[in-house]
Design a protein around this motif. Structure first.
Motif, mmCIF file in Angstrom:
data_model
loop_
_atom_site.group_PDB
_atom_site.id
_atom_site.type_symbol
_atom_site.label_atom_id
_atom_site.label_comp_id
_atom_site.label_asym_id
_atom_site.label_seq_id
_atom_site.Cartn_x
_atom_site.Cartn_y
_atom_site.Cartn_z
ATOM 1 N N TYR A 139 0.754 -4.667 1.289
ATOM 2 C CA TYR A 139 1.985 -4.218 0.626
ATOM 3 C C TYR A 139 2.138 -2.700 0.773
ATOM 4 N N SER A 140 1.043 -1.997 0.560
ATOM 5 C CA SER A 140 1.073 -0.533 0.690
ATOM 6 C C SER A 140 1.381 -0.122 2.121
ATOM 7 N N ARG A 173 5.145 -0.463 2.733
ATOM 8 C CA ARG A 173 5.927 0.583 2.060
ATOM 9 C C ARG A 173 5.717 1.945 2.717
ATOM 10 N N GLU A 230 8.893 3.921 4.266
ATOM 11 C CA GLU A 230 9.235 5.226 3.690
ATOM 12 C C GLU A 230 9.058 6.358 4.697
ATOM 13 N N CYS A 286 8.855 -4.442 -0.263
ATOM 14 C CA CYS A 286 8.013 -3.427 0.364
ATOM 15 C C CYS A 286 8.417 -3.141 1.806
ATOM 16 N N ALA A 292 11.426 0.681 -4.798
ATOM 17 C CA ALA A 292 10.569 0.201 -3.717
ATOM 18 C C ALA A 292 11.218 0.591 -2.396
ATOM 19 N N ALA A 293 10.626 0.145 -1.301
ATOM 20 C CA ALA A 293 11.123 0.492 0.029
ATOM 21 C C ALA A 293 12.464 -0.140 0.351
#
Length: 141
Positions: free
Chosen positions: A66-67, A70, A74, A98, A128-129
């Motif tokens: 998930y990170s 994102r 981003e 994400c 969120a993204a």
């Protein structure tokens, strides 16, 4: 019944994804696979030449992917971002938030269950993204 799990209008990328190490060691690949233990930030200098980033989800409870999604969105990545592996239908809406726009789950996904999962919530509570405006910001500006 299974459903296509690609939420993009462009043509699917058919080049196989190479490992992060192989990608960083060559200049012609346009698809890369990130394992859950690898840092997505290593791809940031190369986002303009990538058409596909496939992120591994080895177990449904491993949330590091998930990170990665994102971070890439981003940083400006606009290509296909695919979640691959132990992806459960109830995780897909969160993965979409994400930045994931395609999915390659190990188990089949039922179309009706996916539709219900994607339609379940019409409001979000945090940024969120995906750029959706959180409820608190709509209320208080």
């Amino acid at each position: 019944m299974t459903v296509s799990l690609r939420f993009r209008t462009d043509e699917p990328h058919d080049e196989p994804a190479v490992t992060l190490d192989a990608f960083l060691g060559q200049s012609n690949a346009t698809a890369v696979r990130l394992e859950s233990s690898e840092d997505a930030r290593a791809l940031i200098p190369h986002l303009d030449r990538l058409s596909l980033v496939e992120v591994s989800f080895p177990k449904f409870r491993d949330g590091r992917g998930y990170s990665a999604g994102r971070i890439l969105r981003e940083a400006g990545y606009t290509g296909e971002l695919r979640a691959q592996g132990d992806v459960l239908v109830d995780q897909i809406p969160l993965m979409r938030r994400c930045g994931f726009d395609s999915f390659a789950p190990e188990a089949p996904v039922d179309e009706a269950v996916l539709a219900a999962s994607l339609a379940r919530y019409d409001a979000v509570y945090q940024s969120a993204a995906d750029g959706a405006v959180p409820v608190w910001k709509r209320r208080y500006g």
